[in-house]
Design a protein around this motif. Structure first.
Motif, PDB file in Angstrom:
ATOM      1  N   LYS A  84     -81.558 -56.075  58.770  1.00 46.67           N
ATOM      2  CA  LYS A  84     -80.400 -55.666  58.121  1.00 46.67           C
ATOM      3  C   LYS A  84     -79.375 -55.056  59.229  1.00 46.67           C
ATOM      4  CE  LYS A  84     -82.109 -55.363  53.383  1.00 46.67           C
ATOM      5  NZ  LYS A  84     -82.457 -54.400  52.397  1.00 46.67           N
ATOM      6  N   PRO A  85     -78.082 -55.367  59.056  1.00 44.34           N
ATOM      7  CA  PRO A  85     -77.227 -54.551  59.847  1.00 44.34           C
ATOM      8  C   PRO A  85     -76.920 -53.274  59.671  1.00 44.34           C
ATOM      9  CG  PRO A  85     -75.936 -55.955  58.371  1.00 44.34           C
ATOM     10  CD  PRO A  85     -77.282 -56.004  58.115  1.00 44.34           C
ATOM     11  N   TYR A  86     -77.771 -52.247  59.816  1.00 43.52           N
ATOM     12  CA  TYR A  86     -77.655 -50.822  59.515  1.00 43.52           C
ATOM     13  C   TYR A  86     -76.740 -50.187  60.824  1.00 43.52           C
ATOM     14  CZ  TYR A  86     -80.925 -50.296  55.644  1.00 43.52           C
ATOM     15  OH  TYR A  86     -81.485 -50.315  54.451  1.00 43.52           O
ATOM     16  N   THR A  87     -75.855 -49.270  60.482  1.00 43.09           N
ATOM     17  CA  THR A  87     -75.228 -48.519  61.380  1.00 43.09           C
ATOM     18  C   THR A  87     -76.220 -47.278  61.514  1.00 43.09           C
ATOM     19  OG1 THR A  87     -74.550 -46.951  59.751  1.00 43.09           O
ATOM     20  CG2 THR A  87     -72.941 -48.865  60.561  1.00 43.09           C
ATOM     21  N   LEU A 139     -81.395 -44.012  55.137  1.00 47.50           N
ATOM     22  CA  LEU A 139     -82.401 -44.585  54.483  1.00 47.50           C
ATOM     23  C   LEU A 139     -83.827 -43.732  54.888  1.00 47.50           C
ATOM     24  CD1 LEU A 139     -84.029 -47.087  53.451  1.00 47.50           C
ATOM     25  CD2 LEU A 139     -83.875 -48.034  55.430  1.00 47.50           C
ATOM     26  N   PHE A 196     -87.387 -46.775  62.484  1.00 47.36           N
ATOM     27  CA  PHE A 196     -88.234 -48.044  62.085  1.00 47.36           C
ATOM     28  C   PHE A 196     -89.583 -47.999  62.719  1.00 47.36           C
ATOM     29  CE2 PHE A 196     -84.113 -50.134  60.629  1.00 47.36           C
ATOM     30  CZ  PHE A 196     -84.383 -50.352  59.238  1.00 47.36           C
ATOM     31  N   GLY A 204     -76.637 -45.342  58.851  1.00 41.06           N
ATOM     32  CA  GLY A 204     -77.207 -46.061  57.530  1.00 41.06           C
ATOM     33  C   GLY A 204     -78.617 -45.863  57.737  1.00 41.06           C
ATOM     34  N   ARG A 205     -79.154 -46.111  58.962  1.00 37.55           N
ATOM     35  CA  ARG A 205     -80.548 -46.003  59.264  1.00 37.55           C
ATOM     36  C   ARG A 205     -80.992 -44.572  59.007  1.00 37.55           C
ATOM     37  NH1 ARG A 205     -79.499 -49.290  63.526  1.00 37.55           N
ATOM     38  NH2 ARG A 205     -79.427 -47.354  65.193  1.00 37.55           N
ATOM     39  N   HIS A 206     -80.403 -43.534  59.296  1.00 40.99           N
ATOM     40  CA  HIS A 206     -80.711 -42.297  59.194  1.00 40.99           C
ATOM     41  C   HIS A 206     -80.936 -42.021  57.783  1.00 40.99           C
ATOM     42  CE1 HIS A 206     -80.472 -37.743  59.289  1.00 40.99           C
ATOM     43  NE2 HIS A 206     -81.030 -37.864  60.568  1.00 40.99           N
ATOM     44  N   GLU A 235     -86.289 -55.478  56.344  1.00 41.50           N
ATOM     45  CA  GLU A 235     -85.344 -54.228  56.648  1.00 41.50           C
ATOM     46  C   GLU A 235     -84.730 -54.082  57.826  1.00 41.50           C
ATOM     47  OE1 GLU A 235     -83.305 -51.674  53.885  1.00 41.50           O
ATOM     48  OE2 GLU A 235     -84.779 -53.095  53.483  1.00 41.50           O
ATOM     49  N   ARG A 236     -85.719 -54.367  58.980  1.00 44.24           N
ATOM     50  CA  ARG A 236     -85.131 -54.333  60.315  1.00 44.24           C
ATOM     51  C   ARG A 236     -84.205 -55.143  60.679  1.00 44.24           C
ATOM     52  NH1 ARG A 236     -88.876 -52.199  63.990  1.00 44.24           N
ATOM     53  NH2 ARG A 236     -90.979 -51.331  63.011  1.00 44.24           N
TER      54      ARG A 236
END
Length: 831
Positions: free
Chosen positions: A103-106, A113, A194, A109-111, A100-101
């Motif tokens: 992955k190209p999260y914005t 998740l 994370f 997007g991280r927030h 998961e780390r």
């Protein structure tokens, strides 16, 4: 083959046996003195904590007593659980989080998740959060809702579902979940999801993606277990736990486990259902066997049964009865697997120990041990399936274990210390901040091995007192032997010789040996054993303080105590049979130990620090030029420690062994330094050295507090006798010196403060004395309106007369002021 048994000599041993609750029972061994022992080892998925230390250290103490006190031959086997639900979950979740780390999260997007995971975690573990406020739960209103819903628990209260008013595991688990949510809320606000929100992300990611993990590559699990097993072994070495004679690992026994299960099925005590295999408790009992022999009262405890099956086993189907437990589990996607006649699967938790212990120790072992929390269902299930495997209809019920030892668990605030509750202190942290290997072991030995234990400050203080008492005792005995010219001790002394000397200490010594033997035979009663040692050491200290010291008995006591603490594992550097030295070494295991009697390759190099200090001291004493001190000057000319050392070195060269204690080699130089300093102290009292007294005392103190401290040597001044030379760890001496300096500085500070306070009081006194008594009350117009010729008030502020009682009091004060003012005039003249 006949199984002949014997009980160790003089009275036998009685042990607490969980198979026979109540009073300790006789411990009977085989005729050859051998003892087979299987210990449940760790499940290696996280760092070991103090609860593990309590278990394995207590086990180690008993094992050492059996081997090195009772001279029994113990075959000690321990397993490593390297596949089970906790390992699977942790390894899999770690892999999913790593994925998961990447992955190209914005940031948004991280927030998102983490927010979804945050809410899911709260619903699953802290359901009152959503009921404690209006609107949806988020990281901004979390703290207020947390305090409203669980504030009382966080403050030490209990949940509404808890019986009684004492917090336990349920409250500890709630605090753990709250701590995870606290961190996640911070992470959501700072964007560090994370890292801070890891504990809530792990179960959420697992619920989404666990079936996507390719478990044909088992390195995902073995990488974790191998690293954790290594850390466990390092921890055990750090607390001086002996390594097992044999280590077994579940993953190395899967084929044997399959065969073992087939054997149980063949005897009618297990059945296959939906590619899993279950133990048939009903069939086992109908054949005349007993289930739940250790904890019959827990036999129908559903919560414990489910815990025994594991958190991944809730969906196992096909059991005939709720209590039947899995021998083989069908592996689901995301779980490791091995081939079997029933399909791809993995061993149940309990079967592993049955197979590995039976493989190493046969169909009956003497001792099986583990933590008390394993009694049911783990150990009860082990017993049942093993006795089913070895069952013979014509032989009756089989006994797989003769003695079950259960170590009491360590608790914190009433809750068991455990990894799952995350209320633990790791062994690594404990050794880094609070304990040495020795002090930790002493703390555990202050409680019986099978009793629950909650470590208190008083217990740590008691352990520290015991350790310091023995430290000082060993140091003093060595110093007394040195003083008597017996630097190597009376080597011909046996541990029993002193008992023939009818001194008071000899009588006490004989009784102590009998009392300690009785304590160890009474189910390894280490608290009583430590008390015996403490009493004997106190008596020996009294003997050493008397003019007619029974030094032979004192040394015999010291050597006996050395042996016993060696047996207990309190000297991490000692080796059995623990009777070749006097005293103990450093409190933690070390690779090498100076002064331990080991081989010294180069004696000259070894004593060079002592030789250098002697040369320095000799030069500084000579520089004082105390011409009137004939004896001191004669010493400066006569002292030849190098010559005495040369004789020792020649003696070593002529012997078959170059083994020699560094302390013995250093003694010529230390005696010479001590002699010079003793003469310096005497010279300081000579009236002819009045002008040099300060320099003489300063040099004397420097030799004692700095030159010798850096060598690990303490000089104890004795009236009318040479100073006593003691070998003490440098760190301890430096700490004592710093403590002494700090105490002196504090004393000086308090003295200075007191002087300043006196000066202020004196100034205030004379400032008050300066006021003439006639003016004492005239300025107080707020209370008075008229005064007489002497300045005494006659009218109050409202015009009324001053009451007689008040006037009397004012008059007394006026008279005191007059005396004070008169003394002022006498001292300073006119005001």
């Amino acid at each position: 083959m006949a199984d002949t048994r014997r009980s160790p000599s003089s009275g036998g041993i009685a042990v607490a046996n969980s198979l026979k609750p109540g009073a300790p029972v006789p411990f009977v061994t085989r005729e050859d003195g051998s003892v087979s022992w299987y210990s449940c080892g760790p499940t290696v998925y996280d760092l070991s904590h103090m609860g593990h230390a309590r278990n394995y250290v207590s086990t180690d103490v008993i094992r050492r007593i059996l081997m090195h006190y009772f001279d029994l031959k113990v075959n000690f086997v321990m397993n490593i659980t390297d596949v089970d639900d906790k390992i699977i979950i942790k390894a899999r979740r770690k892999r999913l989080l790593d994925i998961e780390r990447e992955k190209p999260y914005t940031p948004a997007g991280r927030h998102a998740l983490a927010t979804t995971a945050f809410l899911a975690y709260a619903r699953a573990n802290l359901p009152l959060l959503e009921l404690s406020g209006d609107g949806p739960l988020d990281e901004l209103n979390y703290l207020a809702r947390r305090d409203a819903a669980y504030g009382s628990v966080l403050a030490g209260g209990v949940l509404s579902t808890t019986e009684g008013n004492k917090p336990g595991d349920a409250e500890a688990k709630t605090k753990m979940h709250v701590a995870n949510m606290d961190a996640a809320a911070r992470g959501l606000q700072t964007g560090s999801v994370f890292d801070d929100a890891e504990e809530i992300l792990l179960p959420y990611l697992d619920s989404l993606y666990k079936e996507t993990i390719d478990t044909s590559d088992q390195t995902i699990f073995t990488d974790l277990t191998k690293s954790m097993e290594k850390l466990f072994s390092d921890d055990m070495e750090a607390v001086n736990v002996l390594p097992p004679d044999s280590i077994t690992r579940v993953t190395e026994y899967v084929p044997q486990i399959v065969d073992y299960i087939e054997g149980i099925i063949a005897k009618g005590f297990a059945y296959e259902a939906n590619a899993s295999v279950y133990f048939d408790i009903d069939a086992f009992e109908k054949a005349g066997n007993t289930y739940a022999r250790l904890r019959p009262e827990s036999k129908d405890d559903k919560a414990l049964q489910e815990e025994g099956e594991g958190s991944l086993s809730k969906s196992l189907a096909g059991k005939r009865r709720p209590g039947d437990f899995a021998l083989w589990k069908k592996s689901k996607p995301g779980e490791p697997y091995w081939p079997s006649p029933w399909g791809n699967g993995r061993p149940g938790w309990h079967i592993e120990c049955s197979v590995m212990a039976s493989d190493k120790l046969g169909e009956q072992m003497d001792i099986h041990s583990g933590g008390i929390d394993l009694a049911f269902p783990h150990h009860d299930n082990e017993l049942a399936q093993s006795e089913a495997y070895f069952y013979q209809p014509d032989r009756g019920e089989h006994s797989w274990v003769r003695y079950f030892f259960h170590m009491g668990h360590l608790s914190i605030a009433g809750s068991k210390m455990s990894k799952s509750l995350k209320n633990f202190q790791t062994i690594q942290d404990a050794l880094a901040t609070t304990y040495t290997a020795r002090s930790m072991r002493i703390v555990f030995m202050l409680s019986r091995w099978n009793d629950g234990l909650e470590i208190s400050p008083d217990m740590r203080k008691q352990a520290s007192s015991f350790e310091n008492t023995l430290d000082n005792f060993f140091t003093n005995v060595k110093a007394r032997l040195t003083e008597a010219g017996l630097s190597s001790g009376v080597q011909k002394l046996s541990l029993d010789t002193a008992a023939e000397v009818e001194s008071e200490l000899a009588v006490e010594f004989k009784q102590a040996k009998s009392d300690l033997d009785a304590a160890l035979r009474s189910s390894f009663d280490t608290p009583a054993a430590l008390q015996v040692i403490s009493r004997l050491v106190r008596q020996a200290n009294v003997s050493m303080s008397e003019s007619a010291t029974d030094l032979l008995t004192v040394e015999a006591v010291a050597r006996w105590v050395t042996k016993i603490v060696g047996v207990f594992g309190l000297d991490p550097n000692a080796q059995p049979p623990y009777d070749s030295s006097l005293g103990w070494g450093p409190a933690n295991p070390t690779a090498s130990l100076a002064g331990s009697g080991g081989a010294i390759a180069d004696p000259k190099a070894a004593v060079q620090p002592y030789s250098s200090v002697f040369a320095k001291v000799k030069g500084d004493v000579a520089a004082l030029n105390l011409t009137s001190e004939a004896k001191l000057n004669a010493l400066l000319a006569e002292l030849r420690p190098d010559a005495e050392f040369a004789l020792l070195e020649k003696e070593l060269e002529g012997s078959n062994s170059r083994n020699c204690d560094i302390e013995r080699l250093a003694l010529p130089f230390l005696r010479a330094i001590s002699s010079l300093r003793d003469e310096l102290r005497r010279a300081a009292t000579d009236p002819e050295n009045k002008d040099a007294k300060a320099a003489v005392l300063a040099l004397s103190d420097r030799i004692r507090d700095y030159d010798l401290v850096e060598l690990g040597v303490q000089l104890d001044d004795q009236p009318d006798r040479p100073s006593l030379v003691k070998f003490v760890p440098v760190a301890k001496l430096v700490a004592a010196r710093e403590e002494k300096a700090a105490a002196a500085a504090e004393k000086a500070r308090l003295k200075e403060e007191a002087q300043r306070a006196r000066e202020v009081a004196e100034k205030e006194k004379w400032a008050k004395a300066k006021v003439p008594p006639q003016d004492l009350y005239r300025q107080d117009t707020g209370n008075f309106s008229a005064w007489d010729a002497d300045g005494l008030p006659t009218k109050l502020a409202d015009g009324s007369d001053v009451p007689k009682t008040q006037a009397k009091r004012l008059k007394k004060e006026w008279e005191r002021q007059k005396k004070l003012h008169d003394s002022y005039l006498e001292k300073f003249g006119s005001a």
